[in-house]
Design an enzyme around this catalytic site. Structure first.
Site, mmCIF file in Angstrom:
data_model
loop_
_atom_site.group_PDB
_atom_site.id
_atom_site.type_symbol
_atom_site.label_atom_id
_atom_site.label_comp_id
_atom_site.label_asym_id
_atom_site.label_seq_id
_atom_site.Cartn_x
_atom_site.Cartn_y
_atom_site.Cartn_z
ATOM 1 N N ASP A 1 41.163 36.995 39.451
ATOM 2 C CA ASP A 1 41.326 37.323 40.876
ATOM 3 C C ASP A 1 42.795 37.592 41.210
ATOM 4 O O ASP A 1 43.694 37.029 40.581
ATOM 5 C CB ASP A 1 40.780 36.153 41.716
ATOM 6 C CG ASP A 1 40.481 36.565 43.150
ATOM 7 O OD1 ASP A 1 40.461 37.783 43.435
ATOM 8 O OD2 ASP A 1 40.264 35.668 43.989
ATOM 9 N N ASN B 1 30.734 42.521 45.225
ATOM 10 C CA ASN B 1 31.828 43.513 45.194
ATOM 11 C C ASN B 1 31.356 44.932 45.544
ATOM 12 O O ASN B 1 32.176 45.796 45.866
ATOM 13 C CB ASN B 1 32.534 43.516 43.833
ATOM 14 C CG ASN B 1 33.408 42.295 43.578
ATOM 15 O OD1 ASN B 1 33.592 41.862 42.440
ATOM 16 N ND2 ASN B 1 33.975 41.710 44.630
HETATM 17 C C1 IPE Z 1 35.354 37.106 42.505
HETATM 18 O O1 IPE Z 1 36.466 37.595 43.155
HETATM 19 C C2 IPE Z 1 34.691 38.203 41.726
HETATM 20 C C3 IPE Z 1 35.435 38.701 40.558
HETATM 21 C C4 IPE Z 1 36.536 38.209 40.085
HETATM 22 C C5 IPE Z 1 34.840 39.833 39.901
HETATM 23 P P1 IPE Z 1 36.419 38.082 44.669
HETATM 24 O O2 IPE Z 1 37.793 38.472 45.032
HETATM 25 O O3 IPE Z 1 35.372 39.112 44.835
HETATM 26 O O4 IPE Z 1 35.945 36.765 45.409
HETATM 27 P P2 IPE Z 1 36.112 36.318 46.932
HETATM 28 O O5 IPE Z 1 35.550 37.428 47.773
HETATM 29 O O6 IPE Z 1 37.570 36.141 47.182
HETATM 30 O O7 IPE Z 1 35.356 35.045 47.049
HETATM 31 C C1 IPE Z 2 39.929 40.716 41.308
HETATM 32 O O1 IPE Z 2 40.969 41.070 42.152
HETATM 33 C C2 IPE Z 2 39.183 41.903 40.764
HETATM 34 C C3 IPE Z 2 37.824 42.062 41.286
HETATM 35 C C4 IPE Z 2 37.224 41.282 42.145
HETATM 36 C C5 IPE Z 2 37.083 43.218 40.808
HETATM 37 P P1 IPE Z 2 40.704 41.384 43.683
HETATM 38 O O2 IPE Z 2 40.428 42.845 43.810
HETATM 39 O O3 IPE Z 2 39.679 40.494 44.246
HETATM 40 O O4 IPE Z 2 42.139 41.075 44.308
HETATM 41 P P2 IPE Z 2 42.437 40.308 45.665
HETATM 42 O O5 IPE Z 2 41.686 39.012 45.609
HETATM 43 O O6 IPE Z 2 41.966 41.175 46.776
HETATM 44 O O7 IPE Z 2 43.916 40.119 45.641
HETATM 45 MG MG MG Z 3 39.732 38.679 45.134
#
Ligand code: IPE
Ligand code: IPE
Ligand code: MG
Length: 257
Positions: A21, A69
């Site tokens: 993340d 997502n």
């Molecule tokens: C969790 O991250 C999903 C992945 C790492 C693929 P998110 O960024 O989607 O999770 P939330 O929305 O902060 O809980």
């Molecule tokens: C994790 O990084 C990747 C996926 C969930 C695919 P994020 O895209 O969630 O990055 P933040 O949490 O918005 O910084």
């Molecule tokens: Mg995230």
């Protein structure tokens, strides 16, 4: 002393799972589009796999795309799917050379066709590799997985009296893998976000503020060292757990194997 040398190789978790993340925030901090963060996250994936292999972790599960997502802006979802295809195509030779077996868990039927065909091709190509298992969680969510398992169990006609925890585990997409002993989440968020809810019942949780594109081998080793400092009690008392019996470790393996 190097971090790697501080790891007790006889007590390395067999399975490590990571919620990758912070790509978006990493990109934003550099004044760039979110997708720039996703591109740079690929290097952290390589580094984690390398660190896992080097320390003797047998299973590495990476949360790459959640069911939720899909609710992101279409450009970001499309870019992530393209990145996934490109990464698989670009990495499969190296994965195979390094004896990595690729697996995927999640609702794979509903991934775009190009993704599915590259993914299944790479899994087929690497199916005889045994050094380390890389498991990508794609279009995955634990509630989807459990719902799917319940449907399968009911459809198979197993009577309620015969349903055990093992029956449930056997119907999850992780049925061929041991449960993770260590779950890492980057970016400072302290939540599970619908990842492996059943399987992490007794996993140790490790949260770090590092944003995913900055995660590297050293950060992975830090998580292993932290894990090795924990006392795993599995419901027992501290007094029942003595290092001599090794009860605080799920599995012991010989150094260097
Ligand atoms: C969790 O991250 C999903 C992945 C790492 C693929 P998110 O960024 O989607 O999770 P939330 O929305 O902060 O809980
Ligand atoms: C994790 O990084 C990747 C996926 C969930 C695919 P994020 O895209 O969630 O990055 P933040 O949490 O918005 O910084
Ligand atoms: Mg995230």
């Amino acid at each position: 002393m190097e971090l790697f040398d501080q790891i007790d190789l006889s007590r390395v978790p067999e399975h490590v799972a990571i919620i990758m993340d912070g790509n978006g925030r990493w990109a934003k901090s550099q004044g760039r589009e979110r997708i720039f963060g996703h591109f740079n996250g690929v290097e952290a994936v390589r580094a984690s796999l390398k660190a896992a292999t080097r320390s003797g972790v047998r299973y590495l599960t990476l949360y790459a795309f959640s069911t939720e997502n899909w609710n992101r802006p279409k450009e970001e979802v499309d870019a992530l799917m393209n990145l996934l295809v490109q990464t698989i195509v670009g990495e499969v030779d190296d994965l195979d050379r390094n004896e990595v077996r690729l697996h995927a868990i999640g609702d794979l039927e509903n991934l775009p066709d190009a993704c599915r065909s590259e993914l299944f091709g790479a899994m087929e190509r690497t199916r005889d590799n045994e050094r380390v298992n890389l498991i990508l969680a794609l279009n995955y969510s634990a509630r989807w997985e459990m719902t799917h398992a319940v449907k399968e169990i009911v459809a198979s006609g197993i009577p309620a009296s015969r349903i055990t925890g093992q029956v449930i585990s056997d119907h999850l997409s992780t049925r061929s893998f041991p449960d993770p002993e260590l779950l890492i989440r980057t970016s400072g968020e302290m939540r599970i976000s619908n990842f492996l809810l059943w399987q992490i019942a007794y996993a140790e949780l490790y949260f770090t503020d590092i944003l995913w594109p900055d995660f590297n081998e050293q950060e992975f080793f830090k998580a292993l060292i932290d894990f090795q400092g924990r006392e795993r009690r599995f419901g027992k008392t501290s007094e029942q757990i003595t290092p001599r019996t090794g009860l605080n470790v799920i599995r012991r393996r010989k150094t260097g194997t």
